[in-house]
Design a protein around this motif. Structure first.
Motif, mmCIF file in Angstrom:
data_model
loop_
_atom_site.group_PDB
_atom_site.id
_atom_site.type_symbol
_atom_site.label_atom_id
_atom_site.label_comp_id
_atom_site.label_asym_id
_atom_site.label_seq_id
_atom_site.Cartn_x
_atom_site.Cartn_y
_atom_site.Cartn_z
ATOM 1 N N ILE A 303 0.849 -1.188 0.000
ATOM 2 C CA ILE A 303 0.000 0.000 0.000
ATOM 3 C C ILE A 303 0.885 1.238 0.000
ATOM 4 O O ILE A 303 1.710 1.420 0.890
ATOM 5 N N LEU A 304 0.709 2.065 -1.009
ATOM 6 C CA LEU A 304 1.440 3.320 -1.095
ATOM 7 C C LEU A 304 0.454 4.445 -0.812
ATOM 8 O O LEU A 304 -0.504 4.641 -1.539
ATOM 9 N N ARG A 305 0.692 5.146 0.287
ATOM 10 C CA ARG A 305 -0.201 6.230 0.694
ATOM 11 C C ARG A 305 0.439 7.575 0.340
ATOM 12 O O ARG A 305 1.654 7.729 0.436
ATOM 13 N N PHE A 306 -0.382 8.545 -0.034
ATOM 14 C CA PHE A 306 0.135 9.876 -0.340
ATOM 15 C C PHE A 306 -0.873 10.936 0.046
ATOM 16 O O PHE A 306 -2.082 10.701 0.069
ATOM 17 N N LYS A 307 -0.343 12.119 0.361
ATOM 18 C CA LYS A 307 -1.202 13.258 0.664
ATOM 19 C C LYS A 307 -1.594 13.931 -0.642
ATOM 20 O O LYS A 307 -0.728 14.403 -1.384
ATOM 21 N N PRO A 308 -2.872 14.019 -0.932
ATOM 22 C CA PRO A 308 -3.312 14.498 -2.258
ATOM 23 C C PRO A 308 -2.984 15.957 -2.532
ATOM 24 O O PRO A 308 -2.839 16.343 -3.683
ATOM 25 N N ASN A 309 -2.860 16.776 -1.491
ATOM 26 C CA ASN A 309 -2.640 18.206 -1.704
ATOM 27 C C ASN A 309 -1.182 18.624 -1.600
ATOM 28 O O ASN A 309 -0.867 19.808 -1.603
ATOM 29 N N TYR A 310 -0.286 17.659 -1.520
ATOM 30 C CA TYR A 310 1.137 17.968 -1.384
ATOM 31 C C TYR A 310 1.728 18.266 -2.757
ATOM 32 O O TYR A 310 1.585 17.485 -3.695
ATOM 33 N N LEU A 311 2.371 19.432 -2.886
ATOM 34 C CA LEU A 311 2.923 19.847 -4.170
ATOM 35 C C LEU A 311 3.988 18.868 -4.654
ATOM 36 O O LEU A 311 4.898 18.503 -3.913
ATOM 37 N N ALA A 312 3.849 18.426 -5.900
ATOM 38 C CA ALA A 312 4.816 17.530 -6.550
ATOM 39 C C ALA A 312 4.924 16.181 -5.844
ATOM 40 O O ALA A 312 5.957 15.523 -5.896
ATOM 41 N N VAL A 313 3.838 15.761 -5.195
ATOM 42 C CA VAL A 313 3.863 14.489 -4.471
ATOM 43 C C VAL A 313 4.081 13.313 -5.419
ATOM 44 O O VAL A 313 4.522 12.234 -5.005
ATOM 45 N N GLU A 314 3.808 13.512 -6.709
ATOM 46 C CA GLU A 314 4.039 12.445 -7.685
ATOM 47 C C GLU A 314 5.488 11.994 -7.676
ATOM 48 O O GLU A 314 5.788 10.814 -7.895
ATOM 49 N N HIS A 315 6.384 12.928 -7.415
ATOM 50 C CA HIS A 315 7.797 12.556 -7.325
ATOM 51 C C HIS A 315 8.038 11.611 -6.161
ATOM 52 O O HIS A 315 8.750 10.605 -6.284
ATOM 53 N N LEU A 316 7.446 11.911 -5.011
ATOM 54 C CA LEU A 316 7.648 11.064 -3.840
ATOM 55 C C LEU A 316 6.977 9.704 -4.015
ATOM 56 O O LEU A 316 7.463 8.690 -3.507
ATOM 57 N N ILE A 317 5.860 9.670 -4.720
ATOM 58 C CA ILE A 317 5.223 8.382 -5.030
ATOM 59 C C ILE A 317 6.173 7.541 -5.879
ATOM 60 O O ILE A 317 6.381 6.349 -5.625
ATOM 61 N N MET A 318 6.732 8.171 -6.901
ATOM 62 C CA MET A 318 7.691 7.452 -7.745
ATOM 63 C C MET A 318 8.922 7.032 -6.951
ATOM 64 O O MET A 318 9.482 5.946 -7.169
ATOM 65 N N HIS A 319 9.341 7.873 -6.030
ATOM 66 C CA HIS A 319 10.479 7.529 -5.171
ATOM 67 C C HIS A 319 10.204 6.229 -4.417
ATOM 68 O O HIS A 319 11.056 5.336 -4.350
ATOM 69 N N GLU A 320 9.001 6.134 -3.853
ATOM 70 C CA GLU A 320 8.641 4.928 -3.110
ATOM 71 C C GLU A 320 8.595 3.707 -4.027
ATOM 72 O O GLU A 320 9.023 2.613 -3.655
ATOM 73 N N LEU A 321 8.098 3.896 -5.236
ATOM 74 C CA LEU A 321 8.028 2.777 -6.180
ATOM 75 C C LEU A 321 9.420 2.319 -6.590
ATOM 76 O O LEU A 321 9.656 1.115 -6.763
ATOM 77 N N VAL A 322 10.342 3.261 -6.764
ATOM 78 C CA VAL A 322 11.710 2.865 -7.111
ATOM 79 C C VAL A 322 12.345 2.104 -5.956
ATOM 80 O O VAL A 322 13.078 1.128 -6.164
ATOM 81 N N HIS A 323 12.057 2.530 -4.740
ATOM 82 C CA HIS A 323 12.590 1.776 -3.601
ATOM 83 C C HIS A 323 12.078 0.334 -3.622
ATOM 84 O O HIS A 323 12.832 -0.610 -3.389
ATOM 85 N N LEU A 324 10.790 0.175 -3.908
ATOM 86 C CA LEU A 324 10.233 -1.169 -4.034
ATOM 87 C C LEU A 324 10.929 -1.921 -5.166
ATOM 88 O O LEU A 324 11.222 -3.117 -5.041
ATOM 89 N N ASP A 325 11.192 -1.232 -6.254
ATOM 90 C CA ASP A 325 11.904 -1.833 -7.383
ATOM 91 C C ASP A 325 13.265 -2.357 -6.934
ATOM 92 O O ASP A 325 13.658 -3.491 -7.246
ATOM 93 N N PHE A 326 13.994 -1.549 -6.172
ATOM 94 C CA PHE A 326 15.310 -1.971 -5.679
ATOM 95 C C PHE A 326 15.187 -3.189 -4.758
ATOM 96 O O PHE A 326 16.018 -4.099 -4.792
ATOM 97 N N VAL A 327 14.141 -3.184 -3.927
ATOM 98 C CA VAL A 327 13.926 -4.319 -3.023
ATOM 99 C C VAL A 327 13.636 -5.585 -3.831
ATOM 100 O O VAL A 327 14.173 -6.663 -3.529
ATOM 101 N N ILE A 328 12.811 -5.459 -4.848
ATOM 102 C CA ILE A 328 12.500 -6.618 -5.700
ATOM 103 C C ILE A 328 13.766 -7.153 -6.346
ATOM 104 O O ILE A 328 14.007 -8.370 -6.381
ATOM 105 N N GLN A 329 14.598 -6.258 -6.862
ATOM 106 C CA GLN A 329 15.862 -6.669 -7.478
ATOM 107 C C GLN A 329 16.752 -7.402 -6.475
ATOM 108 O O GLN A 329 17.340 -8.449 -6.783
ATOM 109 N N ALA A 330 16.868 -6.827 -5.275
ATOM 110 C CA ALA A 330 17.734 -7.432 -4.256
ATOM 111 C C ALA A 330 17.181 -8.772 -3.783
ATOM 112 O O ALA A 330 17.943 -9.711 -3.503
#
Length: 658
Positions: A303-330
């Protein structure tokens, strides 16, 4: 004065461009004229058989040089009325000097006398058809004031014949055309200038302006960032480039659907990790975005949670997804590591906090508040030790693989850099924090700032007021990251986590454990108690605060004394000190009016009109809110419904002890 050279190999040694004989006498004359020209004074070069004679009118130079320099200085100050009589006298005494006519033409043009300016510039070109500035000015006048682009282009093109590799001249031509709204013609020159010299920031900035006007916002952002990265000085162009980058980035964020950026990537990770990912809005989380790994919560989905009114939160969402990507790779190579800390690790850390604890005890700060302070120091440093190396890889990956995300990344990382800068330079914070902790934290923040400079060109390094040792260590860390980044193998990011912690002598405060080995010998509940809250949501649980963040009022009751609020209240008390009560009341009402829609403790960049040059986080503005009312309208404070009575008492104690 005459200088005579024999035309032989020795002359070619002195002037290497003449070697080989190509160009004949014309090249010889041109080269010697260029070399022996002094300011606006060009020598006479003549060739007789095997000898070349350079005649320099030194008497004229001596007589006119001072007046020439004085004229130039007056023109630079815009004092044309005083400059013109001197310049007219120079022209009368030496009418063959092209540059004198050119300067007079510039003065007349600036004064609005374009026809007279053209006449002077024609005279300048009659005496020297290669006077590049005269050619450029003629083009500018016909393009800007005569709206005669074909004629302007003839002069511009001739200027390029004279200096075909002068990118600055070419850029100036483009800039003038751009000012006339002739964008297609301007772009032709800007791109030609880029081909000659790709490192001139002015050209990139201009291309960014045109692209923004044409609503090609991604290209506009790219060109503007190039202008920032190539500008070595924080001059006016640099400041304008930074401003333009933010304006364009915000336009992109408002105008585009950021969800499109991460939807496809999410599906890719769901397939590779064999686990679905729910991305949901949640205004009550502590951070702008965080990911809850399914394995850590005994769920079937991440579950990836985000604050809808946070400016440029899409970047932080992608950040979390990349972290998951790294975990999957490892995980695929069984190298994923879990970051854990125990009470033993904390006990070791608390020892270095003893001077700060003693200081707070003498100030009569409650034991609960001191405990919160110690937990914050311990958790914060551990989070930086774990996050910083991994985040560098994540941001590098995002920058290179998702170019459309860069405007979001720019705005988001800028905010995070500012928060990190404040955390290690704010006097109200560092006065109560151990020097060792601040120093280590500053090094980690500097590493992030070094990457931000590399990616987007904005340099905050000096703002950290780092010692030479701190700066050197951060540079060493960043260089080590660069050695890894292009050929990173799954799990290698954990090597940097350990290397850097060992270098900073903070590796005794946490432990990295292989995930497979740990899960074989531990149940998920005990595992969860070993995680710290991550500002990016990298690992989910804080070992001392495992419950989810509830609404603000309830959260304040649960955590007790909020040390962040205390520190911000001290700042407010310092600001309002000696301020008239009516002024404080005005600010109090302004904050109250602004707060009618509510303040988000986790939001940033609040602005109070009455307090210039200051931006506030959520807790910061709440602290000013409470303090201003306590000082100006204490009988009404209860109406604010802010549970900060104890924080205010502690802040008063700290303030009075200073």
């Amino acid at each position: 004065m005459q200088i005579i050279h024999k035309i032989d190999d020795f002359l070619f040694t002195l002037f290497p461009k003449l070697r080989g004989g190509g160009g004949g006498n014309s090249l010889l004359i041109s080269e010697l004229e260029n070399y022996y020209t002094f300011g606006p004074f060009t020598p006479k070069v003549s060739i007789t058989e095997d000898w070349v004679t350079i005649t320099i009118d030194t008497s004229t130079i001596l007589l006119q040089e001072n007046d020439y320099r004085k004229t130039v200085a007056l023109c630079e100050k815009g004092n044309y009325q005083e400059a013109k009589p001197i310049l007219q006298n120079l022209i009368e005494n030496n009418p063959t000097n092209s540059e004198f006519h050119r300067i007079m033409g510039q003065i007349l043009s600036d004064e609005g006398h374009q026809d007279e300016a053209i006449n002077c510039l024609i005279d300048a070109l009659r005496w020297d058809s290669k006077n590049n500035w005269a050619l450029l000015m003629m083009g500018n006048i016909f393009a800007k004031f005569k709206n005669d682009v074909p004629t302007a282009m003839r002069y511009y093109d001739q200027a390029l014949v004279v200096n075909p590799n002068d990118n600055i001249t070419i850029s100036n031509i483009g800039a003038n055309l751009m000012q006339q709204g002739k964008f297609e013609e301007a772009k032709k020159y800007f791109w030609q200038a880029i081909k000659i010299n790709n490192d001139y920031p002015n050209t990139h900035f201009a291309l960014g302006m045109i692209a923004e006007i044409e609503n090609d916002l991604q290209s506009a952002f790219y060109s503007t960032v190039q202008a920032i990265k190539l500008n070595k000085n924080k001059d006016v162009l640099y400041q304008n480039s930074v401003k333009q980058a933010f304006e364009i980035a915000n336009k992109i964020i408002v105008a585009t659907n950021g969800k499109k950026i991460f939807r496809e990537y999410r599906h890719k990770l769901e397939f590779e990790g064999s686990t679905e990912i729910d991305i949901i809005k949640d205004s009550e989380i502590l951070t702008a975005a965080k990911i809850e790994f399914a394995e850590n919560h005994d769920r079937l989905k991440h579950i990836l949670r985000f604050k809808p009114n946070y400016l440029a939160v899409e970047h932080l969402i992608m950040h979390e997804l990349v972290h998951l990507d790294f975990v999957i790779q490892a995980r695929k190579v069984e190298l994923n590591q879990l970051f854990t800390s125990t009470q033993q690790h904390k006990t070791a850390f608390i020892k270095i906090l003893q001077p700060s604890i003693t200081k707070l005890q003498k100030m009569k700060i409650s034991e609960d508040a001191i405990s919160n302070f110690c937990n914050g120091m311990f958790n914060g440093l551990n989070l930086q030790a774990y996050n910083t190396p991994i985040d560098l890889f994540i941001e590098d990956f995002l920058y290179n693989e998702f170019s459309e995300l860069r405007p979001y990344q720019f705005v988001s990382l800028y905010t995070l850099i500012q928060e990190g800068l404040k955390a290690v330079t704010d006097k109200s914070v560092i006065d109560f924090s151990p020097t060792m902790v601040i120093s280590k934290s500053k090094i980690f923040n500097l590493v992030n700032a070094l990457q931000f400079k590399a990616l987007f060109g904005i340099d905050f390094i000096k703002d950290f007021n780092a010692t030479p040792a701190e700066l050197r260590k951060s540079e060493e860390f960043y260089i080590e990251f660069l050695e890894y980044k292009d050929n990173r193998k799954p799990g290698e990011e954990f090597e940097l986590v350990l290397h850097w912690a060992e270098d900073l002598q903070i590796d005794q405060y946490f432990q990295l454990v292989n995930e497979n080995q740990y899960r074989k010998g531990s149940d998920i509940d005990s595992f969860m108690t070993n995680f710290e809250e991550d500002p990016f949501g990298i690992e989910e649980k804080d070992p001392f605060k495992e419950r989810e963040m509830e609404k603000f009022q309830k959260a304040q009751d649960e955590i007790g004394l909020n040390m962040a609020v205390v520190m911000f209240m001290v700042d407010a008390l310092q600001y309002f000190q000696d301020m008239p009560a009516d002024t404080i009341k005005k600010i109090a009402f302004e904050i109250a009016m602004q707060g009618t829609q509510g303040f988000d403790p986790n939001q940033k960049n609040y602005i109070i009109g009455s307090i210039a040059n200051k931006r506030f986080s959520g807790y910061h503005i709440l602290a000013y809110y409470y303090v201003s009312w306590m000082l100006a309208i204490p009988e009404m404070v209860s109406q604010l419904h802010l549970p900060f009575e104890e924080e205010y008492k502690s802040a008063l104690t700290m303030f009075k002890s200073k």
